[in-house]
Design a protein around this motif. Structure first.
Motif, PDB file in Angstrom:
ATOM      1  N   ALA A   6      85.177  11.571  36.765  1.00 36.42           N
ATOM      2  CA  ALA A   6      83.730  11.390  36.626  1.00 36.42           C
ATOM      3  C   ALA A   6      83.362  11.128  35.170  1.00 36.42           C
ATOM      4  O   ALA A   6      84.076  11.560  34.253  1.00 36.42           O
ATOM      5  CB  ALA A   6      82.998  12.637  37.115  1.00 36.42           C
ATOM      6  N   LYS A   7      82.260  10.431  34.967  1.00 38.25           N
ATOM      7  CA  LYS A   7      81.762  10.150  33.625  1.00 38.25           C
ATOM      8  C   LYS A   7      81.630  11.456  32.839  1.00 38.25           C
ATOM      9  O   LYS A   7      81.151  12.459  33.359  1.00 38.25           O
ATOM     10  CB  LYS A   7      80.405   9.449  33.711  1.00 38.25           C
ATOM     11  CG  LYS A   7      79.841   9.054  32.370  1.00 38.25           C
ATOM     12  CD  LYS A   7      78.538   8.306  32.528  1.00 38.25           C
ATOM     13  CE  LYS A   7      77.979   7.967  31.159  1.00 38.25           C
ATOM     14  NZ  LYS A   7      76.732   7.212  31.268  1.00 38.25           N
ATOM     15  N   GLY A   8      82.096  11.423  31.578  1.00 34.82           N
ATOM     16  CA  GLY A   8      82.018  12.596  30.711  1.00 34.82           C
ATOM     17  C   GLY A   8      83.221  13.516  30.795  1.00 34.82           C
ATOM     18  O   GLY A   8      83.390  14.391  29.949  1.00 34.82           O
ATOM     19  N   GLN A   9      84.061  13.316  31.795  1.00 35.67           N
ATOM     20  CA  GLN A   9      85.245  14.161  31.961  1.00 35.67           C
ATOM     21  C   GLN A   9      86.287  13.838  30.894  1.00 35.67           C
ATOM     22  O   GLN A   9      86.514  12.692  30.570  1.00 35.67           O
ATOM     23  CB  GLN A   9      85.834  13.922  33.352  1.00 35.67           C
ATOM     24  CG  GLN A   9      87.043  14.757  33.676  1.00 35.67           C
ATOM     25  CD  GLN A   9      87.553  14.489  35.090  1.00 35.67           C
ATOM     26  OE1 GLN A   9      86.829  13.979  35.953  1.00 35.67           O
ATOM     27  NE2 GLN A   9      88.815  14.813  35.317  1.00 35.67           N
ATOM     28  N   ARG A  10      86.917  14.860  30.352  1.00 36.07           N
ATOM     29  CA  ARG A  10      88.016  14.672  29.391  1.00 36.07           C
ATOM     30  C   ARG A  10      89.315  14.574  30.185  1.00 36.07           C
ATOM     31  O   ARG A  10      89.535  15.367  31.094  1.00 36.07           O
ATOM     32  CB  ARG A  10      88.067  15.847  28.416  1.00 36.07           C
ATOM     33  CG  ARG A  10      89.100  15.691  27.320  1.00 36.07           C
ATOM     34  CD  ARG A  10      88.917  16.724  26.232  1.00 36.07           C
ATOM     35  NE  ARG A  10      87.697  16.559  25.480  1.00 36.07           N
ATOM     36  CZ  ARG A  10      87.493  15.642  24.528  1.00 36.07           C
ATOM     37  NH1 ARG A  10      88.432  14.782  24.246  1.00 36.07           N
ATOM     38  NH2 ARG A  10      86.356  15.593  23.878  1.00 36.07           N
ATOM     39  N   VAL A  11      90.143  13.581  29.854  1.00 36.47           N
ATOM     40  CA  VAL A  11      91.416  13.387  30.548  1.00 36.47           C
ATOM     41  C   VAL A  11      92.568  13.390  29.548  1.00 36.47           C
ATOM     42  O   VAL A  11      92.399  13.042  28.384  1.00 36.47           O
ATOM     43  CB  VAL A  11      91.438  12.076  31.375  1.00 36.47           C
ATOM     44  CG1 VAL A  11      90.436  12.138  32.497  1.00 36.47           C
ATOM     45  CG2 VAL A  11      91.201  10.867  30.507  1.00 36.47           C
ATOM     46  N   ALA A  12      93.724  13.786  30.024  1.00 32.88           N
ATOM     47  CA  ALA A  12      94.927  13.826  29.205  1.00 32.88           C
ATOM     48  C   ALA A  12      95.778  12.580  29.473  1.00 32.88           C
ATOM     49  O   ALA A  12      95.700  11.980  30.552  1.00 32.88           O
ATOM     50  CB  ALA A  12      95.743  15.072  29.537  1.00 32.88           C
ATOM     51  N   GLN A  13      96.597  12.224  28.514  1.00 30.67           N
ATOM     52  CA  GLN A  13      97.525  11.111  28.710  1.00 30.67           C
ATOM     53  C   GLN A  13      98.377  11.405  29.942  1.00 30.67           C
ATOM     54  O   GLN A  13      98.891  12.513  30.100  1.00 30.67           O
ATOM     55  CB  GLN A  13      98.409  10.934  27.488  1.00 30.67           C
ATOM     56  CG  GLN A  13      99.369   9.767  27.620  1.00 30.67           C
ATOM     57  CD  GLN A  13     100.175   9.556  26.346  1.00 30.67           C
ATOM     58  OE1 GLN A  13     100.147  10.365  25.424  1.00 30.67           O
ATOM     59  NE2 GLN A  13     100.894   8.476  26.298  1.00 30.67           N
ATOM     60  N   GLY A  14      98.511  10.428  30.812  1.00 32.54           N
ATOM     61  CA  GLY A  14      99.316  10.585  32.016  1.00 32.54           C
ATOM     62  C   GLY A  14      98.606  11.189  33.193  1.00 32.54           C
ATOM     63  O   GLY A  14      99.149  11.243  34.296  1.00 32.54           O
ATOM     64  N   GLN A  15      97.368  11.658  33.011  1.00 32.35           N
ATOM     65  CA  GLN A  15      96.623  12.281  34.109  1.00 32.35           C
ATOM     66  C   GLN A  15      96.265  11.242  35.168  1.00 32.35           C
ATOM     67  O   GLN A  15      95.870  10.123  34.860  1.00 32.35           O
ATOM     68  CB  GLN A  15      95.343  12.917  33.555  1.00 32.35           C
ATOM     69  CG  GLN A  15      94.512  13.636  34.598  1.00 32.35           C
ATOM     70  CD  GLN A  15      93.342  14.366  33.987  1.00 32.35           C
ATOM     71  OE1 GLN A  15      93.360  14.765  32.838  1.00 32.35           O
ATOM     72  NE2 GLN A  15      92.278  14.535  34.777  1.00 32.35           N
ATOM     73  N   LEU A  16      96.352  11.620  36.434  1.00 29.20           N
ATOM     74  CA  LEU A  16      95.961  10.758  37.535  1.00 29.20           C
ATOM     75  C   LEU A  16      94.443  10.552  37.486  1.00 29.20           C
ATOM     76  O   LEU A  16      93.689  11.526  37.471  1.00 29.20           O
ATOM     77  CB  LEU A  16      96.367  11.405  38.865  1.00 29.20           C
ATOM     78  CG  LEU A  16      96.042  10.621  40.131  1.00 29.20           C
ATOM     79  CD1 LEU A  16      96.834   9.319  40.175  1.00 29.20           C
ATOM     80  CD2 LEU A  16      96.345  11.477  41.351  1.00 29.20           C
ATOM     81  N   ILE A  17      93.992   9.284  37.444  1.00 29.53           N
ATOM     82  CA  ILE A  17      92.567   8.990  37.346  1.00 29.53           C
ATOM     83  C   ILE A  17      92.060   8.150  38.512  1.00 29.53           C
ATOM     84  O   ILE A  17      90.854   8.061  38.733  1.00 29.53           O
ATOM     85  CB  ILE A  17      92.211   8.296  36.008  1.00 29.53           C
ATOM     86  CG1 ILE A  17      92.999   7.003  35.841  1.00 29.53           C
ATOM     87  CG2 ILE A  17      92.456   9.247  34.836  1.00 29.53           C
ATOM     88  CD1 ILE A  17      92.547   6.132  34.672  1.00 29.53           C
ATOM     89  N   GLY A  18      92.963   7.501  39.226  1.00 33.11           N
ATOM     90  CA  GLY A  18      92.528   6.658  40.335  1.00 33.11           C
ATOM     91  C   GLY A  18      93.692   6.163  41.164  1.00 33.11           C
ATOM     92  O   GLY A  18      94.850   6.443  40.883  1.00 33.11           O
ATOM     93  N   ARG A  19      93.350   5.368  42.171  1.00 32.00           N
ATOM     94  CA  ARG A  19      94.350   4.728  43.036  1.00 32.00           C
ATOM     95  C   ARG A  19      93.938   3.286  43.242  1.00 32.00           C
ATOM     96  O   ARG A  19      92.793   2.951  43.240  1.00 32.00           O
ATOM     97  CB  ARG A  19      94.437   5.419  44.396  1.00 32.00           C
ATOM     98  CG  ARG A  19      94.891   6.854  44.252  1.00 32.00           C
ATOM     99  CD  ARG A  19      95.496   7.343  45.547  1.00 32.00           C
ATOM    100  NE  ARG A  19      95.882   8.724  45.425  1.00 32.00           N
ATOM    101  CZ  ARG A  19      97.039   9.136  44.892  1.00 32.00           C
ATOM    102  NH1 ARG A  19      97.909   8.260  44.468  1.00 32.00           N
ATOM    103  NH2 ARG A  19      97.307  10.406  44.814  1.00 32.00           N
TER     104      ARG A  19
END
Length: 64
Positions: A51-64
């Motif tokens: 979601a917008k504003g979410q912090r993500v880490a390198q390699g984290q699953l974000i979509g399909r």
């Protein structure tokens, strides 16, 4: 870069989700703003898992 439908999409680098939306040209799309102010765009996704504003880490699953 193309991938088969349903392929797991992972963040290229850590950052904050700037956009996670449906776009008329790119379809389901995610934009990540990274700490060095570079951005990565992931387009034509089947599913958005962040979601917008979410912090993500390198390699984290974000979509399909």
């Amino acid at each position: 870069m193309a991938a088969c439908k349903g392929t797991s999409i992972h963040a290229a680098a850590s950052g904050v989700i700037e956009l996670a939306c449906e776009d008329s040209g790119y379809g389901r799309m995610i934009v990540i703003r990274h700490e060095n102010n570079c951005k990565t765009r992931y387009a034509h996704l089947d599913k958005i898992l962040v979601a917008k504003g979410q912090r993500v880490a390198q390699g984290q699953l974000i979509g399909r």
